[in-house]
Write a protein that holds these residues in place. Structure first.
Motif, PDB file in Angstrom:
ATOM      1  N   LEU A 116       0.837  -1.199   0.000  1.00 22.06           N
ATOM      2  CA  LEU A 116       0.000   0.000   0.000  1.00 22.06           C
ATOM      3  C   LEU A 116       0.875   1.254   0.000  1.00 22.06           C
ATOM      4  O   LEU A 116       0.623   2.195  -0.747  1.00 22.06           O
ATOM      5  CB  LEU A 116      -0.953   0.010   1.199  1.00 22.06           C
ATOM      6  N   HIS A 117       1.911   1.237   0.808  1.00 17.69           N
ATOM      7  CA  HIS A 117       2.837   2.377   0.846  1.00 17.69           C
ATOM      8  C   HIS A 117       3.513   2.541  -0.517  1.00 17.69           C
ATOM      9  O   HIS A 117       3.682   3.660  -1.004  1.00 17.69           O
ATOM     10  CB  HIS A 117       3.896   2.187   1.943  1.00 17.69           C
ATOM     11  N   LEU A 118       3.881   1.443  -1.142  1.00 16.07           N
ATOM     12  CA  LEU A 118       4.509   1.469  -2.460  1.00 16.07           C
ATOM     13  C   LEU A 118       3.580   2.106  -3.496  1.00 16.07           C
ATOM     14  O   LEU A 118       4.001   2.946  -4.305  1.00 16.07           O
ATOM     15  CB  LEU A 118       4.892   0.045  -2.885  1.00 16.07           C
ATOM     16  N   VAL A 119       2.309   1.728  -3.465  1.00 16.51           N
ATOM     17  CA  VAL A 119       1.313   2.285  -4.377  1.00 16.51           C
ATOM     18  C   VAL A 119       1.155   3.784  -4.125  1.00 16.51           C
ATOM     19  O   VAL A 119       1.120   4.585  -5.066  1.00 16.51           O
ATOM     20  CB  VAL A 119      -0.041   1.542  -4.212  1.00 16.51           C
ATOM     21  N   GLN A 120       1.071   4.158  -2.858  1.00 18.10           N
ATOM     22  CA  GLN A 120       0.942   5.581  -2.521  1.00 18.10           C
ATOM     23  C   GLN A 120       2.199   6.348  -2.935  1.00 18.10           C
ATOM     24  O   GLN A 120       2.116   7.464  -3.461  1.00 18.10           O
ATOM     25  CB  GLN A 120       0.684   5.746  -1.022  1.00 18.10           C
ATOM     26  N   PHE A 121       3.362   5.765  -2.731  1.00 18.16           N
ATOM     27  CA  PHE A 121       4.627   6.378  -3.120  1.00 18.16           C
ATOM     28  C   PHE A 121       4.654   6.632  -4.625  1.00 18.16           C
ATOM     29  O   PHE A 121       5.008   7.725  -5.082  1.00 18.16           O
ATOM     30  CB  PHE A 121       5.792   5.471  -2.696  1.00 18.16           C
ATOM     31  N   PHE A 122       4.259   5.629  -5.395  1.00 15.21           N
ATOM     32  CA  PHE A 122       4.222   5.782  -6.849  1.00 15.21           C
ATOM     33  C   PHE A 122       3.308   6.945  -7.242  1.00 15.21           C
ATOM     34  O   PHE A 122       3.662   7.768  -8.091  1.00 15.21           O
ATOM     35  CB  PHE A 122       3.738   4.486  -7.508  1.00 15.21           C
ATOM     36  N   SER A 123       2.149   7.044  -6.621  1.00  9.86           N
ATOM     37  CA  SER A 123       1.204   8.123  -6.929  1.00  9.86           C
ATOM     38  C   SER A 123       1.787   9.493  -6.615  1.00  9.86           C
ATOM     39  O   SER A 123       1.627  10.437  -7.391  1.00  9.86           O
ATOM     40  CB  SER A 123      -0.103   7.939  -6.145  1.00  9.86           C
ATOM     41  N   VAL A 124       2.475   9.603  -5.501  1.00  7.04           N
ATOM     42  CA  VAL A 124       3.059  10.892  -5.102  1.00  7.04           C
ATOM     43  C   VAL A 124       4.221  11.254  -6.027  1.00  7.04           C
ATOM     44  O   VAL A 124       4.340  12.405  -6.464  1.00  7.04           O
ATOM     45  CB  VAL A 124       3.497  10.856  -3.616  1.00  7.04           C
ATOM     46  N   VAL A 125       5.074  10.300  -6.357  1.00  9.03           N
ATOM     47  CA  VAL A 125       6.185  10.582  -7.272  1.00  9.03           C
ATOM     48  C   VAL A 125       5.641  10.988  -8.640  1.00  9.03           C
ATOM     49  O   VAL A 125       6.162  11.918  -9.272  1.00  9.03           O
ATOM     50  CB  VAL A 125       7.149   9.377  -7.392  1.00  9.03           C
ATOM     51  N   TYR A 126       4.591  10.332  -9.079  1.00 10.64           N
ATOM     52  CA  TYR A 126       3.958  10.686 -10.362  1.00 10.64           C
ATOM     53  C   TYR A 126       3.480  12.142 -10.330  1.00 10.64           C
ATOM     54  O   TYR A 126       3.765  12.921 -11.235  1.00 10.64           O
ATOM     55  CB  TYR A 126       2.790   9.731 -10.628  1.00 10.64           C
ATOM     56  N   GLU A 127       2.777  12.505  -9.266  1.00 11.84           N
ATOM     57  CA  GLU A 127       2.274  13.872  -9.134  1.00 11.84           C
ATOM     58  C   GLU A 127       3.420  14.877  -9.061  1.00 11.84           C
ATOM     59  O   GLU A 127       3.395  15.917  -9.723  1.00 11.84           O
ATOM     60  CB  GLU A 127       1.407  13.980  -7.874  1.00 11.84           C
ATOM     61  N   HIS A 128       4.439  14.561  -8.279  1.00 13.63           N
ATOM     62  CA  HIS A 128       5.575  15.478  -8.144  1.00 13.63           C
ATOM     63  C   HIS A 128       6.382  15.587  -9.437  1.00 13.63           C
ATOM     64  O   HIS A 128       6.953  16.647  -9.723  1.00 13.63           O
ATOM     65  CB  HIS A 128       6.461  15.055  -6.981  1.00 13.63           C
ATOM     66  N   THR A 129       6.419  14.523 -10.211  1.00 13.49           N
ATOM     67  CA  THR A 129       7.100  14.576 -11.514  1.00 13.49           C
ATOM     68  C   THR A 129       6.381  15.545 -12.445  1.00 13.49           C
ATOM     69  O   THR A 129       7.023  16.352 -13.132  1.00 13.49           O
ATOM     70  CB  THR A 129       7.173  13.173 -12.147  1.00 13.49           C
ATOM     71  N   ILE A 130       5.068  15.486 -12.456  1.00 15.33           N
ATOM     72  CA  ILE A 130       4.291  16.421 -13.274  1.00 15.33           C
ATOM     73  C   ILE A 130       4.522  17.853 -12.791  1.00 15.33           C
ATOM     74  O   ILE A 130       4.789  18.753 -13.594  1.00 15.33           O
ATOM     75  CB  ILE A 130       2.792  16.046 -13.264  1.00 15.33           C
ATOM     76  N   GLU A 131       4.450  18.051 -11.476  1.00 18.04           N
ATOM     77  CA  GLU A 131       4.698  19.386 -10.926  1.00 18.04           C
ATOM     78  C   GLU A 131       6.092  19.878 -11.314  1.00 18.04           C
ATOM     79  O   GLU A 131       6.261  21.029 -11.729  1.00 18.04           O
ATOM     80  CB  GLU A 131       4.577  19.364  -9.395  1.00 18.04           C
TER      81      GLU A 131
END
Length: 196
Positions: A116-131
């Motif tokens: 679950l943490h891995l999935v959340q981490f991926f989502s946050v990195v994805y968002e931060h990459t776009i930012e």
């Protein structure tokens, strides 16, 4: 000594290995192509690093734990760190995590806390990459306004002419300006520019 085209940035939060991993992830999320730069060229990792050292400092432990779980996941799948995988293998890792995310969101799968943490981490990195790819360069990413050039966004403008507001107007004709550019313009110049 650095070659003319090389850019070195000191990291404020990441160590060099973590930065390489985040840069590699962001490079797969927004890859560069022959005539188009991606997240790596835009410096998304610099934005993410500066954000974690500042406004997003509450995510520091989350990132460190996420990076550790992410590398464990890569080693389980391929026996190597993410940066040592081929592009195809990197894409497979990211796709598998993304598919886990979809299943969790659709409540099709219950997973342990680590995944679950891995999935959340991926989502946050994805968002931060776009930012980091499309933010104003003042925040450390979008180097040379590459992200904005990629999508035809003129950046920080004080206003637009009636012609520029027309549907179908090609905004790539407008000179790109960052917040730094706007701040350099004097008040009288700024007033003239708004009146154009």
């Amino acid at each position: 000594m650095l070659k003319k085209q090389e850019v070195f940035h000191a990291y404020m939060f990441f160590n060099s290995e973590e930065a390489k991993t985040i840069e590699a992830i962001s490079s797969r999320l927004i890859p560069s192509e022959e005539n188009s730069p991606g997240a790596k060229e835009a410096g998304a990792v610099i934005y993410i690093d500066r954000s974690l050292a500042g406004f997003y400092s509450h995510l520091q432990v989350f990132y460190r734990k996420g990076l550790s779980l992410f590398e464990e996941f890569c080693k389980e799948k391929f026996g190597k760190k993410f940066i040592d995988l081929s592009s195809d293998q990197q894409d497979m890792v990211l796709l598998e995590i993304d598919q886990l995310k979809v299943k969790v969101e659709e409540k099709q799968l219950e997973i342990d806390d680590g995944k679950l943490h891995l999935v959340q981490f991926f989502s946050v990195v994805y968002e931060h990459t776009i930012e980091g790819t499309f933010c104003d360069p003042i925040y450390g990413g979008n180097r040379d306004c590459l992200g904005w050039k990629m999508i035809g966004f003129p950046g920080a403008q004080w206003g637009y002419t009636p012609e520029q507001m027309q549907l179908g107007y090609d905004s790539r004709q407008i000179e790109i300006k960052s917040l730094e550019d706007i701040q350099k313009i004097g008040k009288s110049t700024l007033e003239k520019e708004v009146q154009k």
